[in-house]
Design an enzyme around this catalytic site. Structure first.
Site, PDB file in Angstrom:
ATOM      1  N   TYR A   1     -15.857  49.581   1.303  1.00 50.34           N
ATOM      2  CA  TYR A   1     -17.118  50.238   1.644  1.00 50.34           C
ATOM      3  C   TYR A   1     -17.751  49.527   2.829  1.00 50.34           C
ATOM      4  CZ  TYR A   1     -21.967  51.676   1.451  1.00 50.34           C
ATOM      5  OH  TYR A   1     -23.201  52.155   1.786  1.00 50.34           O
TER       6      TYR A   1
ATOM      7  N   GLU B   1     -22.510  55.170   7.357  1.00 45.96           N
ATOM      8  CA  GLU B   1     -21.697  54.658   6.249  1.00 45.96           C
ATOM      9  C   GLU B   1     -20.265  55.159   6.351  1.00 45.96           C
ATOM     10  OE1 GLU B   1     -23.419  54.837   1.990  1.00 45.96           O
ATOM     11  OE2 GLU B   1     -21.927  56.426   2.055  1.00 45.96           O
TER      12      GLU B   1
END
Ligand code: GDP
Ligand code: MN
Length: 379
Positions: A101, A189
């Site tokens: 992530y 993101e």
């Protein structure tokens, strides 16, 4: 403003972040054609402004063109978190060895962009954040210097052992930081950032939120807005130049000034009610704005009573009163309206309202208590 994944990908691509190229489709046959062009082994991905598409069945792996057509047929038109899927992204399927992530958010507390990085990436990142927050490495970036090379490498080492992968990840973080600052993002993101069995580091998903206040400087980004993917009442409010946020309660609120709007919502809650919205008609209030505000609020079936809370300064309370009268002439407002107004041209406003049998209060507490009571009675 939320971007769709395919739009966010275009920004990452321009910055040089490694990704597999795909294309968007609005119909199953379009998706099929793209899949054929890409060799059949593809991922079909719902393009909606919602996370967790994977878990909701909005991301599906196809082994061949026929499966791609099946998946596209299924995903187009489906609902994810109340949003209809009008487009799918078709991308070559990547082989995945690891999922990480990589996120960058504007953080109020640090007053800076903050990187959040975790080797436990993928569809369960929310659970990781909630249960094992120590698995997420955070780093605030000093905007004066930007992301320094040693910081990027340190973050890279929190993901990988292989130095080539560490360097690849560090480069991607520098590029992501560039996208973030260059486009006025409040969030950028990549989840998952994957490694392939061959050792390559790739971005497989992209999510970008652009701060609405930045759009003034970057009108070209505003063109990416997808009205159809937004809450209809919020889109209507934006077109009418009203600051509006839809909430879950049943007390509609029309207020001038953001501070007063927040104080009003606090008071509604204090007296046991739930606001249906935040709405700021702004400083100079033409009757038109009031009409638009009432239109938007009355389309919400949950609204049981409406409160006007107007503190007349630059805002003329007679303008607001005229707006209310005109609106109730134009369309039938089926729920009770409580009006509190005070300040500029107050006696004129009261006269305008009284002519059509309406009354206005001047005390805010009294008005809020009354509207909460009315909403409760009607619920
Ligand atoms: P999200 O659930 O909305 O965040 O959608 P993602 O694009 O992140 O996809 C969810 C999950 O689908 C990823 O975490 C991967 O596990 C899987 N996935 C997405 N793209 C691919 C791909 O190209 N190949 C493989 N094998 N899995 C993929
Ligand atoms: Mn994702």
């Amino acid at each position: 403003m939320n971007l769709h994944e395919y739009q966010a990908r275009a920004l990452l691509k321009t910055a040089g972040i490694p990704m597999l190229d795909g294309d968007v489709a609005s119909t199953p046959t379009e998706a099929e054609a793209i899949a054929r062009r890409l060799g059949g082994k593809v991922v079909i991905k719902a393009q909606v402004h919602a996370g967790g598409r994977g878990k909701a069945g909005g991301v599906k792996l196809a082994r061949n063109t026929a499966e791609a057509l099946d998946h596209a047929t299924q995903i187009l038109g489906m609902q994810i978190k109340g949003l209809t899927v009008n487009k799918v992204l078709v991308v070559p399927a990547a082989d995945i060895a690891t999922e990480s992530y990589l996120g960058l958010v504007m953080d109020r507390e640090s007053q800076a962009p903050v990187f959040m990085v975790s080797s436990a990436g993928g569809v369960d990142i929310e659970e990781v954040a909630a249960k094992t927050p120590e698995k997420i490495v955070r780093l605030a970036v000093d905007p004066t210097y930007g992301l320094l090379p040693h910081q990027a490498l340190t973050l890279g080492f929190s993901l990988y052992r292989d130095f080539n992968q560490v360097k690849a990840a560090a480069r991607i973080m520098e590029q992501l930081y560039g996208v973030f600052t260059g486009n006025g993002c409040s969030l950028a993101e990549i989840n998952p950032l994957v490694t392939t069995p061959a050792g390559q580091v790739l971005a497989l998903d992209a999510k970008i939120v652009i701060d609405d206040n930045e759009l003034f400087w970057r009108p070209e980004l505003g063109l990416m807005r997808d009205d159809s993917a937004e809450e209809p009442s919020e889109a209507a409010a934006r077109r009418a130049n009203l600051s509006f946020i839809k909430l879950e309660g049943n007390v509609g609120c029309v207020v001038n000034g953001a501070g007063l709007a927040m104080a009003t919502m606090d008071l509604v809650k204090y007296y046991g009610g739930e606001p249906a919205n935040f709405l700021d008609i702004g400083g100079s209030s033409s009757p038109e704005k009031v009409i638009n505000a009432l239109k938007i609020i009355t389309t919400d079936p949950r609204v049981r009573a409406i409160l006007f809370n107007i503190f007349g300064g630059i805002t003329r309370t007679d303008d607001v009163a005229n707006g209310i009268v005109e609106a109730t002439r134009q369309f039938k407002v089926k729920v009770p309206i409580v009006i509190r107004l005070t300040g500029t041209n107050e006696s004129e406003a009261i006269r305008i309202l009284e002519k059509v049998g309406m009354t206005a209060l001047s005390d805010m507490d009294e008005a809020v208590q009354r509207v909460v009571q009315l909403a409760r009675k009607a619920a």
